[in-house]
Design a protein around this motif. Sequence first.
Motif, PDB file in Angstrom:
ATOM      1  N   VAL A   9      16.686   5.319  65.727  1.00 43.33           N
ATOM      2  CA  VAL A   9      17.700   4.347  65.318  1.00 43.33           C
ATOM      3  C   VAL A   9      18.835   4.311  66.330  1.00 43.33           C
ATOM      4  N   LYS A  10      19.135   5.460  66.922  1.00 45.65           N
ATOM      5  CA  LYS A  10      20.200   5.478  67.932  1.00 45.65           C
ATOM      6  C   LYS A  10      19.801   4.650  69.151  1.00 45.65           C
ATOM      7  N   SER A  11      18.569   4.780  69.605  1.00 45.75           N
ATOM      8  CA  SER A  11      18.149   4.023  70.783  1.00 45.75           C
ATOM      9  C   SER A  11      17.994   2.539  70.456  1.00 45.75           C
ATOM     10  N   VAL A  12      17.491   2.204  69.255  1.00 44.74           N
ATOM     11  CA  VAL A  12      17.386   0.795  68.864  1.00 44.74           C
ATOM     12  C   VAL A  12      18.772   0.162  68.801  1.00 44.74           C
ATOM     13  N   ALA A  13      19.736   0.874  68.203  1.00 49.30           N
ATOM     14  CA  ALA A  13      21.092   0.349  68.108  1.00 49.30           C
ATOM     15  C   ALA A  13      21.682   0.099  69.491  1.00 49.30           C
ATOM     16  N   ALA A  14      21.436   1.015  70.419  1.00 45.83           N
ATOM     17  CA  ALA A  14      21.961   0.839  71.770  1.00 45.83           C
ATOM     18  C   ALA A  14      21.375  -0.412  72.414  1.00 45.83           C
ATOM     19  N   ARG A  15      20.078  -0.657  72.230  1.00 44.85           N
ATOM     20  CA  ARG A  15      19.445  -1.835  72.836  1.00 44.85           C
ATOM     21  C   ARG A  15      19.924  -3.129  72.184  1.00 44.85           C
ATOM     22  N   LEU A  16      20.222  -3.071  70.894  1.00 46.62           N
ATOM     23  CA  LEU A  16      20.680  -4.268  70.182  1.00 46.62           C
ATOM     24  C   LEU A  16      22.180  -4.487  70.309  1.00 46.62           C
ATOM     25  N   GLY A  17      22.880  -3.551  70.923  1.00 46.49           N
ATOM     26  CA  GLY A  17      24.330  -3.674  71.030  1.00 46.49           C
ATOM     27  C   GLY A  17      25.037  -3.448  69.717  1.00 46.49           C
ATOM     28  N   VAL A  18      24.468  -2.592  68.877  1.00 43.45           N
ATOM     29  CA  VAL A  18      25.006  -2.320  67.543  1.00 43.45           C
ATOM     30  C   VAL A  18      25.793  -1.018  67.558  1.00 43.45           C
ATOM     31  N   THR A  19      26.930  -1.004  66.892  1.00 41.37           N
ATOM     32  CA  THR A  19      27.762   0.192  66.800  1.00 41.37           C
ATOM     33  C   THR A  19      27.341   1.018  65.584  1.00 41.37           C
ATOM     34  N   LEU A  20      27.035   2.288  65.806  1.00 43.53           N
ATOM     35  CA  LEU A  20      26.672   3.184  64.708  1.00 43.53           C
ATOM     36  C   LEU A  20      27.926   3.827  64.121  1.00 43.53           C
ATOM     37  N   VAL A  21      27.971   3.873  62.800  1.00 44.10           N
ATOM     38  CA  VAL A  21      29.091   4.480  62.092  1.00 44.10           C
ATOM     39  C   VAL A  21      28.536   5.637  61.262  1.00 44.10           C
ATOM     40  N   PRO A  22      28.823   6.888  61.632  1.00 49.10           N
ATOM     41  CA  PRO A  22      28.276   8.016  60.866  1.00 49.10           C
ATOM     42  C   PRO A  22      28.896   8.106  59.480  1.00 49.10           C
ATOM     43  N   LEU A  23      28.048   8.338  58.479  1.00 46.73           N
ATOM     44  CA  LEU A  23      28.472   8.423  57.084  1.00 46.73           C
ATOM     45  C   LEU A  23      28.130   9.793  56.523  1.00 46.73           C
ATOM     46  N   ALA A  24      29.040  10.354  55.787  1.00 48.23           N
ATOM     47  CA  ALA A  24      28.866  11.706  55.251  1.00 48.23           C
ATOM     48  C   ALA A  24      27.873  11.715  54.094  1.00 48.23           C
ATOM     49  N   GLY A  25      27.245  12.864  53.925  1.00 48.57           N
ATOM     50  CA  GLY A  25      26.347  13.074  52.804  1.00 48.57           C
ATOM     51  C   GLY A  25      26.545  14.468  52.238  1.00 48.57           C
ATOM     52  N   ASP A  26      25.786  14.795  51.195  1.00 46.33           N
ATOM     53  CA  ASP A  26      25.828  16.129  50.611  1.00 46.33           C
ATOM     54  C   ASP A  26      24.403  16.555  50.300  1.00 46.33           C
ATOM     55  N   ALA A  27      24.248  17.525  49.440  1.00 49.11           N
ATOM     56  CA  ALA A  27      22.913  18.044  49.142  1.00 49.11           C
ATOM     57  C   ALA A  27      22.030  17.025  48.441  1.00 49.11           C
ATOM     58  N   TYR A  28      22.617  15.908  47.995  1.00 48.00           N
ATOM     59  CA  TYR A  28      21.851  14.873  47.297  1.00 48.00           C
ATOM     60  C   TYR A  28      21.670  13.615  48.139  1.00 48.00           C
ATOM     61  N   GLY A  29      22.109  13.659  49.389  1.00 49.08           N
ATOM     62  CA  GLY A  29      21.929  12.504  50.254  1.00 49.08           C
ATOM     63  C   GLY A  29      23.223  11.792  50.568  1.00 49.08           C
ATOM     64  N   LEU A  30      23.100  10.568  51.037  1.00 51.79           N
ATOM     65  CA  LEU A  30      24.246   9.764  51.449  1.00 51.79           C
ATOM     66  C   LEU A  30      25.234   9.597  50.291  1.00 51.79           C
ATOM     67  N   LEU A  31      26.527   9.734  50.608  1.00 51.61           N
ATOM     68  CA  LEU A  31      27.579   9.600  49.596  1.00 51.61           C
ATOM     69  C   LEU A  31      28.028   8.143  49.496  1.00 51.61           C
TER      70      LEU A  31
END
Length: 460
Positions: free
Chosen positions: A187-209
């Motif tokens: 996903v990081k390489s696809v985003a770079a090729r598409l010119g998309v900015t990745l925004v990291p999102l926090a998670g916990d033991a149950y997944g994405l918050l």
Amino acid sequence: MEDYQRIADAVAADIAAGRLRPGDRLATQRAFARAHGIANSTATRVYRELTRRGLTVGEVGRGTYVRAAQHSPGPALAEPADPARRPRVNLELNYPEVPEQAALLAQGLSPLLRPDVLSAALTMAPATGSPAAREACAALLARGDFRPDPDGLLFAGNGRQAIAGALAALVPPGGRLGVEALTYPLVKSVAARLGVTLVPLAGDAYGLLPDAVRTAHRGAPLHAVYLQPTLHNPLGVTMPAERRAELAGTLRALDLWAVEDAVWSFLLDDDRQAGLPPLAALAPERTLLVDSLSKRLSPGLTVGLVLAPPSYTERVAAALRSGGWTAGAFALNATVRWLCDGAVAAIVEAKRRDAAARQALVREHLAGFRVHADPAAYFAWWELPAPWRAETFLAAAARRGIAVTPGAAFAVGPEGAHGAAPAPGAVRVALAAPAADELTHALTALAAIARGTPEDCVPD
């Protein structure tokens, strides 16, 4: 091209040719400068360039090492000095195979090899595939009460292309895509090729918050979120039903799209899957579900799937066509036969048993370490003990002929960057590639390395 780049190219060529192997320690920068007749500052730029390319890793006081290959089909690992030692063990790549797989697949392929059938199977296929492919793959994606509409299915050449098509349809160049802070490296390489900015999102033991999604969206609107709710790679986390429902409500409240990656979900048994509705069932109008047969069957002859709501099928189909990512007709025909003759179901059951057996080896040989893994998964996330860091552990493992993936490969960098964030002190151990006895040997060797120190593994 500047001098330091030409010199870095020469070192890179030595690595590619095997003259420098993973785990080998490079000369100090001062010694390198003397040997090449260059200034110390130029040597520093060479070493920085090699690190930027992902070819080396260095730590203060311990030197600079050639790292294990991260993306090649077959990493070039250090040859053991003693020919009696075990062969190379690849714990990076993760395409599972089981003994009965080839025979089952051959049965489905043989009818396609008749000249009259083969002629039709080698024609071009549209992104919408065929009615037979849509019906068969809709049944494949069904779980519990979820019964996807076959008319919403689109076909890519593989799962990676399905992800790329989904992201291209949802996120414009310069747009913002929310992703879990540790995410699928592609996903990081696809985003770079598409010119998309990745925004990291926090998670916990149950997944994405869901709160992390809301906070990021308030800061600057997201166009979509990419996530792996089931058997998250690399953490092995599976999001419970309550979290899924909350996240679906968040998508609706924010008028936000999700790309739901279900590629590994087939490893969960039917009972577990029945109690875990996909986001595509909970928020079908806001979700693109992507899946593929690469892990279920084989990466060499496969198809990727995108399930889209009626309002977005043409948009996703256009993205697949423009990227050249649509599936081949032969692969679609083979897929239909394998689904209808029971080959897929039989192979999936065999791989579930195989993954469970390999996880048992992890629990046995890495007992006492902080290892996170689902009993059904083909991978494990290992938080390394102090004083190890992922990159030095990687080099030490490579010297034993073992390749693992550093946590940095999954970490999302600061907003606006597509590289890795500061590397977690962890590695992902992929379990699918080696034979069981090789996996046992590799896990035993890795545990022995981890119980020592980096200084124990510095070459003479």
